[in-house]
Design an enzyme around this catalytic site. Structure first.
Site, PDB file in Angstrom:
ATOM      1  N   ASP A 161     -26.225 102.331 -47.747  1.00 47.43           N
ATOM      2  CA  ASP A 161     -25.504 103.305 -47.718  1.00 47.43           C
ATOM      3  C   ASP A 161     -25.270 103.124 -49.177  1.00 47.43           C
ATOM      4  O   ASP A 161     -24.111 102.305 -49.679  1.00 47.43           O
ATOM      5  CB  ASP A 161     -23.886 103.388 -47.410  1.00 47.43           C
ATOM      6  CG  ASP A 161     -25.213 103.156 -45.522  1.00 47.43           C
ATOM      7  OD1 ASP A 161     -25.537 104.499 -45.281  1.00 47.43           O
ATOM      8  OD2 ASP A 161     -24.221 102.417 -44.516  1.00 47.43           O
ATOM      9  N   ASP A 218     -29.179  97.345 -49.843  1.00 45.02           N
ATOM     10  CA  ASP A 218     -28.249  97.770 -49.251  1.00 45.02           C
ATOM     11  C   ASP A 218     -28.947  99.571 -48.938  1.00 45.02           C
ATOM     12  O   ASP A 218     -29.592  99.488 -49.776  1.00 45.02           O
ATOM     13  CB  ASP A 218     -27.242  97.985 -49.773  1.00 45.02           C
ATOM     14  CG  ASP A 218     -25.950  98.472 -49.147  1.00 45.02           C
ATOM     15  OD1 ASP A 218     -25.634  98.281 -48.009  1.00 45.02           O
ATOM     16  OD2 ASP A 218     -24.890  99.082 -49.798  1.00 45.02           O
TER      17      ASP A 218
END
Length: 216
Positions: free
Chosen positions: A11, A9
């Protein structure tokens, strides 16, 4: 030949969490992850970012802005001799205001579309790959395609109540998560493998017998 991957992922996992970043300088890599990513890449892992970016659908930034941010991210990683094999983005949200992004889709995590597309494009073997993320939607996306999963604990997620959102490991940080991958794959020293958030009152069962490094 099919390759293993580490799906990350963006952020809160690869870069420090920030509310809808819009500029390249707002994507700040977590300290210490560069050497670990390089070790994984040198061992043959593909490094693939899979990220929901509903700010596109909401009109907070444009696809051109996103491309500029990711060019800056690539430049920051290159300083550690790390190259991403791909960045896969979901720009959709059903409550968005920008056509054609204001839709329901099959790529927004926890749906597995981004991982499936990356696997097809990059010839990846998903059941020998890892998904690292900071929310349970990341874990679910990884579970749906057979990846091993690690939740980076940012003190935001509740105790999972279903197997599809239950991570194989929980890590104190992204550095710790990458150390777990390397240790389990036999590419790095032993590390703490049974970390469990204090706020999760249940005793972990899946990892309770896994060894812990004395230094952690």
């Amino acid at each position: 030949m099919m390759r293993r991957a580490i799906f990350l992922d963006r952020d809160g996992t690869l870069v420090e969490r920030r509310h809808y970043p819009r500029r390249p300088e707002e994507l700040c890599l977590y300290p210490g992850i560069g050497p670990l990513l390089r070790t994984a890449q040198q061992a043959g892992f593909a490094l693939v970012v899979v990220t929901n970016q509903s700010g596109i659908a909401h009109g907070y930034f444009t696809m051109a802005d996103l491309a500029a941010m990711h060019a800056g991210l690539a430049h920051a990683l290159a300083a550690w001799d790390v190259r991403l094999d791909g960045i896969y983005v979901c720009p959709h949200h059903p409550d968005g205001i920008i056509a054609p992004f204001a839709i329901s889709c099959t790529c927004r995590k926890p749906a597995p579309g981004l991982l499936l597309q990356a696997a097809e494009d990059l010839n990846l073997t998903l059941n020998h790959s890892w998904m690292i993320g900071d929310i349970l939607a990341d874990i679910e996306a990884g579970k749906r395609v057979g990846c091993r999963t690690i939740l980076v604990d940012l003190d935001t997620e509740p105790l999972p109540i279903s197997w599809i959102q239950s991570p194989d490991y929980v890590a104190r940080s992204t550095v710790h998560a990458l150390q777990v991958v390397l240790a389990v794959e036999g590419l790095g020293p032993c590390v703490e493998l049974d970390y469990w958030p204090v706020r999760w009152t249940r005793t972990p069962s899946a990892n309770s017998e896994r060894p812990m490094d004395d230094g952690m």
